[in-house]
Design a protein around this motif. Structure first.
Motif, PDB file in Angstrom:
ATOM      1  N   ILE A 105     -84.797 -41.168 -59.992  1.00  0.00           N
ATOM      2  CA  ILE A 105     -85.271 -40.043 -59.168  1.00  0.00           C
ATOM      3  C   ILE A 105     -85.285 -38.767 -60.013  1.00  0.00           C
ATOM      4  O   ILE A 105     -86.285 -38.047 -60.058  1.00  0.00           O
ATOM      5  N   LEU A 106     -84.166 -38.500 -60.699  1.00  0.00           N
ATOM      6  CA  LEU A 106     -84.091 -37.253 -61.476  1.00  0.00           C
ATOM      7  C   LEU A 106     -85.168 -37.219 -62.544  1.00  0.00           C
ATOM      8  O   LEU A 106     -85.777 -36.182 -62.804  1.00  0.00           O
ATOM      9  N   ASP A 107     -85.420 -38.368 -63.167  1.00  0.00           N
ATOM     10  CA  ASP A 107     -86.419 -38.395 -64.235  1.00  0.00           C
ATOM     11  C   ASP A 107     -87.853 -38.326 -63.715  1.00  0.00           C
ATOM     12  O   ASP A 107     -88.780 -38.165 -64.508  1.00  0.00           O
ATOM     13  N   ALA A 108     -88.025 -38.429 -62.396  1.00  0.00           N
ATOM     14  CA  ALA A 108     -89.377 -38.278 -61.834  1.00  0.00           C
ATOM     15  C   ALA A 108     -89.717 -36.801 -61.635  1.00  0.00           C
ATOM     16  O   ALA A 108     -90.872 -36.442 -61.391  1.00  0.00           O
ATOM     17  N   VAL A 109     -88.713 -35.933 -61.749  1.00  0.00           N
ATOM     18  CA  VAL A 109     -88.951 -34.491 -61.571  1.00  0.00           C
ATOM     19  C   VAL A 109     -89.733 -33.966 -62.787  1.00  0.00           C
ATOM     20  O   VAL A 109     -89.366 -34.238 -63.930  1.00  0.00           O
ATOM     21  N   ASP A 110     -90.805 -33.219 -62.515  1.00  0.00           N
ATOM     22  CA  ASP A 110     -91.585 -32.605 -63.597  1.00  0.00           C
ATOM     23  C   ASP A 110     -90.654 -31.663 -64.385  1.00  0.00           C
ATOM     24  O   ASP A 110     -90.070 -30.743 -63.791  1.00  0.00           O
ATOM     25  N   PRO A 111     -90.509 -31.870 -65.714  1.00  0.00           N
ATOM     26  CA  PRO A 111     -89.575 -31.025 -66.485  1.00  0.00           C
ATOM     27  C   PRO A 111     -89.858 -29.531 -66.351  1.00  0.00           C
ATOM     28  O   PRO A 111     -88.934 -28.723 -66.455  1.00  0.00           O
ATOM     29  N   SER A 112     -91.111 -29.151 -66.040  1.00  0.00           N
ATOM     30  CA  SER A 112     -91.405 -27.712 -65.900  1.00  0.00           C
ATOM     31  C   SER A 112     -90.850 -27.152 -64.586  1.00  0.00           C
ATOM     32  O   SER A 112     -90.822 -25.938 -64.384  1.00  0.00           O
ATOM     33  N   LYS A 113     -90.422 -28.053 -63.679  1.00  0.00           N
ATOM     34  CA  LYS A 113     -89.832 -27.601 -62.404  1.00  0.00           C
ATOM     35  C   LYS A 113     -88.363 -28.018 -62.283  1.00  0.00           C
ATOM     36  O   LYS A 113     -87.750 -27.872 -61.229  1.00  0.00           O
ATOM     37  N   ASP A 114     -87.803 -28.547 -63.392  1.00  0.00           N
ATOM     38  CA  ASP A 114     -86.449 -29.121 -63.384  1.00  0.00           C
ATOM     39  C   ASP A 114     -85.387 -28.020 -63.516  1.00  0.00           C
ATOM     40  O   ASP A 114     -84.735 -27.893 -64.560  1.00  0.00           O
ATOM     41  N   VAL A 115     -85.213 -27.224 -62.460  1.00  0.00           N
ATOM     42  CA  VAL A 115     -84.308 -26.069 -62.553  1.00  0.00           C
ATOM     43  C   VAL A 115     -82.828 -26.461 -62.602  1.00  0.00           C
ATOM     44  O   VAL A 115     -81.984 -25.638 -62.932  1.00  0.00           O
ATOM     45  N   SER A 120     -84.119 -36.267 -68.445  1.00  0.00           N
ATOM     46  CA  SER A 120     -83.907 -36.659 -69.843  1.00  0.00           C
ATOM     47  C   SER A 120     -84.648 -35.703 -70.771  1.00  0.00           C
ATOM     48  O   SER A 120     -84.168 -35.404 -71.871  1.00  0.00           O
ATOM     49  N   THR A 121     -85.804 -35.217 -70.337  1.00  0.00           N
ATOM     50  CA  THR A 121     -86.568 -34.274 -71.173  1.00  0.00           C
ATOM     51  C   THR A 121     -85.770 -32.991 -71.383  1.00  0.00           C
ATOM     52  O   THR A 121     -85.640 -32.511 -72.510  1.00  0.00           O
ATOM     53  N   SER A 122     -85.207 -32.450 -70.304  1.00  0.00           N
ATOM     54  CA  SER A 122     -84.415 -31.215 -70.440  1.00  0.00           C
ATOM     55  C   SER A 122     -83.205 -31.455 -71.340  1.00  0.00           C
ATOM     56  O   SER A 122     -82.876 -30.615 -72.187  1.00  0.00           O
ATOM     57  N   ALA A 123     -82.544 -32.615 -71.146  1.00  0.00           N
ATOM     58  CA  ALA A 123     -81.361 -32.929 -71.966  1.00  0.00           C
ATOM     59  C   ALA A 123     -81.754 -33.025 -73.440  1.00  0.00           C
ATOM     60  O   ALA A 123     -81.078 -32.470 -74.312  1.00  0.00           O
ATOM     61  N   GLY A 124     -82.874 -33.713 -73.712  1.00  0.00           N
ATOM     62  CA  GLY A 124     -83.340 -33.874 -75.096  1.00  0.00           C
ATOM     63  C   GLY A 124     -83.660 -32.527 -75.728  1.00  0.00           C
ATOM     64  O   GLY A 124     -83.323 -32.275 -76.885  1.00  0.00           O
ATOM     65  N   ARG A 125     -84.282 -31.650 -74.955  1.00  0.00           N
ATOM     66  CA  ARG A 125     -84.625 -30.322 -75.480  1.00  0.00           C
ATOM     67  C   ARG A 125     -83.341 -29.522 -75.756  1.00  0.00           C
ATOM     68  O   ARG A 125     -83.231 -28.853 -76.780  1.00  0.00           O
ATOM     69  N   LEU A 126     -82.386 -29.634 -74.849  1.00  0.00           N
ATOM     70  CA  LEU A 126     -81.110 -28.921 -75.052  1.00  0.00           C
ATOM     71  C   LEU A 126     -80.427 -29.414 -76.329  1.00  0.00           C
ATOM     72  O   LEU A 126     -79.987 -28.623 -77.165  1.00  0.00           O
TER      73      LEU A 126
END
Ligand code: NAP
Length: 278
Positions: A105-115, A120-126
């Protein structure tokens, strides 16, 4: 007596910065909170987020699904929110019911709206040191340390807890500020042997009284993220009453909690600012 690292004043500072940022936007930022079921603790957190959002000029909306909803139903709501141009950011309140795969579910969230900064995208960027939505709780801890001018660079920080949402991102944020970081967890033998050497301890476990005064170096700074419901009270991971005689320490409640909500609101405004520019 050492300093009580209250979260109230740094959270107020963040919230007044947010109001100034919101005033510069051409429209109110829009946050949606998705809640599945009626878990009472979740309802308390959701209400506090809705209240805080309204107070800083964020248009926040609650979308509820019944506790028996299927994963497919939740995924289709997530996909609809991803597409909805009026929504700047949204969060799916956890814990989710057992029939759902939280990670999917969490990974279905568009990373541009992942506040929440939990994809996983946000974690990888961090972890790569790229611009991202930082998870609110560790971001709040960083704000607290900065507010109280606790030096980070070159210091030894022990993070107790290694969850994807608190412990791990916490460790990477500290590392990116040039701390030397040790991560401890439930399989760490001799936890005290690590914490006693730390200039800063961040406890993010959920075990009341885990960090005692004997485990803390004189003059260190201790941030207590833990929250455990004990009867009608909330307890942290740190034996505050005794630790405060030896080290600066954040209280529970009134420590990291208010900062977590403030940093979430900061991410919502960041999402709206980005969309304004794109
Ligand atoms: P979590 O997913 O349950 O993770 C807990 C971590 O603690 C795990 O990494 C676990 O190790 C470790 N641990 C358990 N027992 C331990 C022990 N005896 N010694 C050392 N480490 C131990 O929890 P979380 O989501 O990270 O949250 C941690 C705490 O912070 C909870 O109390 C939560 O309610 C609170 N919290 C507060 C806020 C706030 O705004 N104040 C926000 C988020 C979370 P293993 O990985 O080996 O299992």
């Amino acid at each position: 007596m050492y300093r009580t690292l209250s979260g109230k004043e740094p959270a107020e500072a963040v919230l007044s910065e947010i109001k100034a940022r919101v005033a510069k936007l051409s429209r109110s930022p829009k946050l949606v909170i998705v809640q599945v079921g009626e878990d009472p603790a979740s309802t308390t957190y959701v209400n506090s987020k809705l209240k805080k959002a309204a107070a800083v000029g964020i248009d926040a909306e609650l979308r509820k699904l019944p506790g028996h909803a299927s994963e497919k139903e939740l995924l289709s709501l997530v996909k609809a929110l991803n597409k909805d141009k009026s929504v700047d950011g949204f969060i799916v309140q956890t814990p989710l019911p057992k029939q759902m795969d939280g990670k999917a579910i969490l990974d279905a969230v568009d990373p541009s709206k992942d506040v929440d900064g939990w994809t996983s995208t946000s974690a990888g960027r961090l972890f790569s040191g790229l611009d991202c939505f930082e998870p609110a709780t560790p971001a709040g801890v960083m704000r607290m340390l900065d507010f109280y001018k606790v030096p980070i660079e070159g210091k030894h920080v022990v993070v107790v807890g290694r969850s994807n949402t608190v412990g791990k991102p916490m460790a990477f944020m500290l590392l990116s500020r040039n701390a030397t970081v040790t991560i401890c967890h439930s399989k760490t033998p001799d936890l005290a042997g690590h914490t006693i050497t730390a200039d800063i301890i961040v406890a993010a476990v959920g075990k009341p009284g885990l960090i005692t005064a004997g485990m803390v170096k004189e003059g260190a700074s201790i941030v207590d993220v833990g929250t455990t419901k004990l009867g009608d009270k909330i307890a942290g991971d740190v034996d505050f009453e005794n630790v405060i005689k030896k080290a600066d320490c954040s209280p529970v409640p009134g420590g990291v909690g208010p900062l977590t909500v403030a940093m979430l609101m900061s991410n919502v405004v960041k999402a709206a600012e980005r969309r304004g520019k794109s």
